[in-house]
Design an enzyme around this catalytic site. Structure first.
Site, mmCIF file in Angstrom:
data_model
loop_
_atom_site.group_PDB
_atom_site.id
_atom_site.type_symbol
_atom_site.label_atom_id
_atom_site.label_comp_id
_atom_site.label_asym_id
_atom_site.label_seq_id
_atom_site.Cartn_x
_atom_site.Cartn_y
_atom_site.Cartn_z
ATOM 1 N N ASP A 94 -8.364 -6.498 -5.303
ATOM 2 C CA ASP A 94 -8.153 -5.151 -4.780
ATOM 3 C C ASP A 94 -8.777 -4.146 -5.744
ATOM 4 O O ASP A 94 -8.350 -4.034 -6.899
ATOM 5 C CB ASP A 94 -6.653 -4.886 -4.635
ATOM 6 C CG ASP A 94 -6.336 -3.498 -4.089
ATOM 7 O OD1 ASP A 94 -7.269 -2.746 -3.767
ATOM 8 O OD2 ASP A 94 -5.147 -3.171 -3.988
ATOM 9 N N SER A 129 0.827 -1.206 0.000
ATOM 10 C CA SER A 129 0.000 0.000 0.000
ATOM 11 C C SER A 129 0.867 1.263 0.000
ATOM 12 O O SER A 129 1.650 1.476 -0.917
ATOM 13 C CB SER A 129 -0.955 -0.041 1.198
ATOM 14 O OG SER A 129 -2.005 0.877 1.032
ATOM 15 N N HIS A 148 -6.024 -6.656 -1.384
ATOM 16 C CA HIS A 148 -4.987 -5.637 -1.213
ATOM 17 C C HIS A 148 -3.794 -6.169 -0.430
ATOM 18 O O HIS A 148 -2.652 -5.857 -0.744
ATOM 19 C CB HIS A 148 -5.609 -4.438 -0.489
ATOM 20 C CG HIS A 148 -4.744 -3.234 -0.410
ATOM 21 N ND1 HIS A 148 -4.474 -2.439 -1.497
ATOM 22 C CD2 HIS A 148 -4.091 -2.658 0.640
ATOM 23 C CE1 HIS A 148 -3.700 -1.425 -1.127
ATOM 24 N NE2 HIS A 148 -3.452 -1.545 0.170
#
Length: 559
Positions: free
Chosen positions: A441, A175, A529
């Protein structure tokens, strides 16, 4: 002169270090066990002050010794994103030596712990994240300060554990670590003349390495079409996104990205929605309610016409396909739609709550040498000496919203690393770059990642020269032997592409991958994710076969 000094420094480091973590300076950080947890590999945890920063700024770390001597030469540094999210999230959700047992804070051993593949260092950063502390007013207001803090702290860490300077360092994170890692790596290579760190690779999962237009907006229609079965999106709603792709020019962008190699630089609009995708939600919460009352903002679109209105409304800016899509899906799947993993529903365990609950326990903070002490607080003064001895547990935040707001809304968001910082590290410094993405994601979808990679230039060429079609497997993330400095499009590798396939190997396919000129990209099936959250076994193979293997990758398909 420099060579002599460096050799002298290395010799001193070797003499100071031993085969075990026996330096008396680190005995204060020893972790013996965790309440309710399984046996741990030897580990050390606690806070170290940030050199050069105001008093009260200290970063928390947890270092695990490698469990297998075969991988003793590797030091993996793991960073969660946010910004402002503790790296203990990664540790407890798939890559550390233990994880939570279902929806409880009971800890069980993780058979796929990355500690089997090297020494692993978890760091809560920037200051104020997780167990780390910060002075007030909050000092890390932009990425430049965050980078300076981390690099200075890293030197202090190696001073406490000098033998680790001999290890090959692999920076890994997910991220917002897509912002951290390229800049941290740049600091390391730019200062290698004065402080040598053996940086071998950078690995970024579902990372914020490109701008919002490329990574979310321009590819949203294509992503929804690819997941229409799972998301159960009606044809008339999909048709609205197809119309937007055509009218906004996204079709042309994706057509150019589908050329291998690309025909030239792909022109991507700066930011059609006028917002960074990460702080869109904060903007929406603070938006003038008059827009909603006047009906000009379709904040909860449920039908095709409302979606169309949301895409072209004045609330998010023109061509706001990302905002319209996430608003629509949040409305349809309320209250349990998950931007990080579209396969999640209301039965999905909230790991962030488990992390916050467990690490708020006083006995856990004691075990990790992390009880907040007044001696590290800016409120401590010489007039109150007794305060320095008082320790009280404090609530633990999985993610600190104040840090997110500071770095995304108040600070200067750095330029997308994919267009300059990452290419420089790969091309000029020969640092291997490994990128991986989960197909579920939607926050930063994989089509967006593949688009920006096709627009990146490294080692004298733009993008990948062939489509991302090579399979990798559950227990084998690199079934062929890629040259991390060369191109997998060579005749040798092309001939090997069909050596491992579902017809000849009983191990399930885990996704598709490609490797060219020192850059690898893996797209994981059935993952969101945070890939290792749902695919710990596959990620273990990935770290083993791609990240720490380097030039010595061996096929394990049918082993």
């Amino acid at each position: 002169m420099f060579s002599f000094l460096y050799i002298a420094f290395t010799v001193i480091s070797i003499l100071l270090a031993s085969s075990t973590f026996a330096d008396p300076d680190v005995s204060q950080f020893k972790v013996d066990s965790l309440p309710g947890g399984p046996p741990l590999p030897p580990s050390w945890a606690g806070r170290l002050p940030v050199p050069g920063a105001e008093p009260g700024n200290a970063l928390f770390f947890w270092l695990f010794q490698a469990e297998d001597s075969v991988y003793d030469d590797n030091l993996i540094i793991w960073l969660n994103g946010g910004p402002g999210c503790t790296s203990l999230i990664g540790l407890t959700t798939g890559n550390g030596p233990f994880y939570f047992d279902n929806n409880s804070t009971r800890l069980v051993a993780n058979p796929y712990s990355w500690t089997k593949l090297g020494h692993v260092l978890y760091v809560d950063q920037p200051v104020g994240t997780g167990y780390s502390t910060a002075s007030q007013p909050y000092p890390a207001v932009d990425n430049e300060i965050v980078t300076t803090h981390f690099y200075n702290w890293l030197q202090s860490f190696f001073a406490h554990f000098p033998h680790l300077l001999r290890k090959q360092v692999h920076l890994m994170g997910e991220s917002w670590a897509g912002i951290y890692i390229p800049h941290f790596a740049t600091a390391i290579v730019n200062n290698e003349g004065s402080f040598q760190i053996r940086l071998r690779s950078m690995t970024i999962g579902d990372g914020s390495i490109g701008n919002g237009a490329a990574m979310a907006t321009a590819t949203m229609g294509t992503y929804l079409e690819s997941q229409k079965s799972l998301l159960q999106i009606p044809d008339d709603v999909l048709a609205v996104f197809k119309e937007a792709d055509a009218s906004c020019g996204f079709d042309d962008i994706l057509e150019q990205a589908a050329q291998f190699p690309p025909g030239g630089k792909i022109s991507i609009p700066g930011n059609p929605e006028g917002l960074n995708t990460k702080h869109r939600r904060q903007h929406r919460m603070s938006r003038d309610l008059g827009d909603i009352y006047a009906g000009t903002c379709a904040t909860n679109p449920a039908i095709a016409e409302e979606v169309r209105s949301s895409i072209y409304s004045s609330c998010y800016g023109p061509c706001a396909t990302y905002s319209a899509a996430t608003d629509y899906l949040t409305t349809i799947f309320s209250p349990c739609f998950d931007l990080y993993d579209i396969s999640h529903d209301c039965s999905t365990i909230n790991s962030f709550n488990l992390v916050a609950s467990y690490f708020s326990r006083p006995e856990v903070q004691t075990a990790l040498n992390a009880l907040p002490s007044a001696s590290t607080s800016p409120s401590v003064t010489e007039d109150n000496p007794d305060d320095s001895q008082r320790q009280t547990p404090s609530p633990f935040l999985s993610c600190n919203p104040d840090i997110l707001s500071t770095l995304l809304l108040g600070g200067q968001t750095p330029q997308a690393p994919v267009y300059s910082v990452l290419p420089n590290l790969v091309t000029s410094h020969n640092i291997s770059l490994h990128l991986y993405w989960g197909e579920y994601d939607i926050l930063l979808n994989h089509f967006g990642a593949e688009l920006i990679l096709q627009n990146m230039t490294w080692h004298g060429a733009q993008g990948f020269s062939s489509p991302i079609t090579r399979p990798f497997y559950q227990d084998n993330a690199a079934p062929h032997d890629p040259d991390p400095r060369g191109s997998s499009s060579s005749s040798k590798n092309q001939n090997n592409n069909n050596n491992n396939n579902p017809g000849t190997c009983a191990i399930p396919e885990a996704g598709k991958w490609i490797s060219e000129r020192g850059v690898t990209y893996h797209r994981f099936r059935g993952a969101g994710h945070s890939v290792f959250l749902s695919k710990p076994r596959e990620m273990f193979a990935y770290v083993r076969d791609v990240v720490v293997a380097g030039d010595t990758v061996h096929a394990r398909c049918c082993k």
